[in-house]
Design a protein around this motif. Structure first.
Motif, PDB file in Angstrom:
ATOM      1  N   ARG A   2       0.842  -1.190   0.000  1.00  0.00           N
ATOM      2  CA  ARG A   2       0.000   0.000   0.000  1.00  0.00           C
ATOM      3  C   ARG A   2       0.884   1.249   0.000  1.00  0.00           C
ATOM      4  O   ARG A   2       1.898   1.298   0.692  1.00  0.00           O
ATOM      5  N   TYR A   3       0.463   2.254  -0.777  1.00  0.00           N
ATOM      6  CA  TYR A   3       1.212   3.499  -0.894  1.00  0.00           C
ATOM      7  C   TYR A   3       0.309   4.663  -0.496  1.00  0.00           C
ATOM      8  O   TYR A   3      -0.896   4.645  -0.755  1.00  0.00           O
ATOM      9  N   VAL A   4       0.898   5.669   0.105  1.00  0.00           N
ATOM     10  CA  VAL A   4       0.140   6.875   0.408  1.00  0.00           C
ATOM     11  C   VAL A   4       1.080   8.080   0.390  1.00  0.00           C
ATOM     12  O   VAL A   4       2.266   7.973   0.704  1.00  0.00           O
ATOM     13  N   VAL A 201      -6.342   4.191   5.212  1.00  0.00           N
ATOM     14  CA  VAL A 201      -5.477   3.655   4.160  1.00  0.00           C
ATOM     15  C   VAL A 201      -5.695   2.157   3.973  1.00  0.00           C
ATOM     16  O   VAL A 201      -5.854   1.669   2.855  1.00  0.00           O
ATOM     17  N   ASN A 202      -5.710   1.404   5.075  1.00  0.00           N
ATOM     18  CA  ASN A 202      -5.787  -0.052   4.986  1.00  0.00           C
ATOM     19  C   ASN A 202      -7.190  -0.586   4.713  1.00  0.00           C
ATOM     20  O   ASN A 202      -7.366  -1.564   3.984  1.00  0.00           O
ATOM     21  N   GLU A 203      -8.202   0.052   5.313  1.00  0.00           N
ATOM     22  CA  GLU A 203      -9.567  -0.466   5.203  1.00  0.00           C
ATOM     23  C   GLU A 203     -10.474   0.388   4.321  1.00  0.00           C
ATOM     24  O   GLU A 203     -11.558  -0.069   3.934  1.00  0.00           O
ATOM     25  N   GLN A 217     -11.668   6.987   0.236  1.00  0.00           N
ATOM     26  CA  GLN A 217     -10.447   6.672  -0.498  1.00  0.00           C
ATOM     27  C   GLN A 217      -9.340   7.602  -0.039  1.00  0.00           C
ATOM     28  O   GLN A 217      -9.497   8.822  -0.038  1.00  0.00           O
ATOM     29  N   ASP A 219      -5.747   8.626  -0.983  1.00  0.00           N
ATOM     30  CA  ASP A 219      -4.560   8.684  -1.836  1.00  0.00           C
ATOM     31  C   ASP A 219      -3.479   9.559  -1.225  1.00  0.00           C
ATOM     32  O   ASP A 219      -2.291   9.302  -1.388  1.00  0.00           O
ATOM     33  N   ILE A 246       3.013   0.546   5.338  1.00  0.00           N
ATOM     34  CA  ILE A 246       2.516   1.437   4.285  1.00  0.00           C
ATOM     35  C   ILE A 246       3.672   2.288   3.775  1.00  0.00           C
ATOM     36  O   ILE A 246       4.370   2.938   4.563  1.00  0.00           O
ATOM     37  N   THR A 254       3.426   7.547  -7.151  1.00  0.00           N
ATOM     38  CA  THR A 254       2.422   6.500  -7.062  1.00  0.00           C
ATOM     39  C   THR A 254       1.588   6.429  -8.326  1.00  0.00           C
ATOM     40  O   THR A 254       1.363   5.341  -8.889  1.00  0.00           O
ATOM     41  N   LYS A 258       1.291   3.486 -11.488  1.00  0.00           N
ATOM     42  CA  LYS A 258       0.047   2.806 -11.860  1.00  0.00           C
ATOM     43  C   LYS A 258      -0.245   2.902 -13.346  1.00  0.00           C
ATOM     44  O   LYS A 258      -1.014   2.138 -13.889  1.00  0.00           O
TER      45      LYS A 258
END
Length: 259
Positions: A2-4, A201-203, A217, A219, A246, A254, A258
């Motif tokens: 996961r990225y943030v 972020v995770n859920e 969401q 980002d 994370i 990011t 993608k």
């Protein structure tokens, strides 16, 4: 994985008045939203903050606000979409000039304060801001409150968008931020803020003030650089995200990964 992105509002000093600990906080964030002179900031501060961001390898964004220095851009103003477009282009262009002159590239645009809040719910203002961003540079990323009209307008205009969440703010069940006029608008406990961020972020969820779980969401996460403990808060959020597995990196990296 996961990225943030971790973003912070910066460059909000003005003339002889100094606000925030920008130079220190830049070590812990990945994107900087730099004030463009309407709600805060001035030419010298803009240039200085751009150079600091470039030195730290941090993504640079314009932070256009309402023309309200006295109110720090946090008071409602009755502006038309035409005016919203014009003040956005004016301020984005000002910062773009400083970034370009220092050998950098601008990454994103994030409206400030009440300009941001109004555009989050007003389609006309949101479309005006999105059009301004697209016409200045269609490669720029538009930040907007997750689920807001700004995100919808940015996507409609053909821009890349980043849904933004807030580490230190509480939410209502419609996904809006609790008004700063309310006593429970801000989260002052670092651990509560960290838990909120990691869950977003995770859920992809957050518990509203009405005790209802809502989808969200995340980002990019905003932290405020003008708080009394902003530096410590930035350190804590950054380290806690990494400990949770994370990856913290600029939104530009990011999104490029993608595509």
């Amino acid at each position: 994985m996961r990225y943030v992105d971790l973003n912070c509002d910066m460059g909000e000093s003005f003339g002889a008045y100094s606000l925030g600990r920008d130079a220190e906080i830049l070590a812990y964030v990945t994107s900087a939203n730099i004030a463009c002179g309407f709600h805060a900031g001035d030419a010298g501060t803009m240039r200085k903050t751009v150079k600091l961001a470039l030195d730290n390898g941090v993504g640079i964004g314009a932070h256009p606000g309402l023309q309200d220095l006295i109110g720090f851009g946090r008071r409602k103003m009755d502006i038309s979409p035409k005016e919203a477009y014009e003040i956005a282009v004016y301020q984005i262009g000002a910062l773009w000039g400083f970034v370009r002159s220092e050998g950098g590239t601008m990454q994103h645009v994030k409206a400030h304060g009440e300009f941001y809040n109004m555009a989050a719910v007003n389609p006309g203002l949101a479309e005006a801001i999105a059009e301004a961003v697209y016409k200045v540079d269609p490669e720029l990323i538009l930040f907007g409150l997750a689920g807001s009209e700004l995100i919808k307008a940015g996507e409609k205009a053909g821009l890349r968008t980043a849904s933004e969440v807030f580490a230190d703010r509480t939410y209502q069940s419609d996904g809006s931020l609790t008004s700063r006029r309310q006593p429970d608008a801000m989260i002052t406990d670092d651990q509560v803020a960290v838990k909120q961020v990691i869950r977003m972020v995770n859920e992809g969820k957050i518990l509203s003030r009405q005790n209802i779980d809502i989808g969200i969401q995340a980002d990019t996460i905003c932290i405020h650089g003008d708080g009394a403990h902003a530096l410590e808060f930035a350190q804590n959020i950054n380290e806690s995200l990494k400990q949770a597995g994370i990856t913290v990196q600029s939104i530009g990296k990011t999104i490029s990964g993608k595509s």
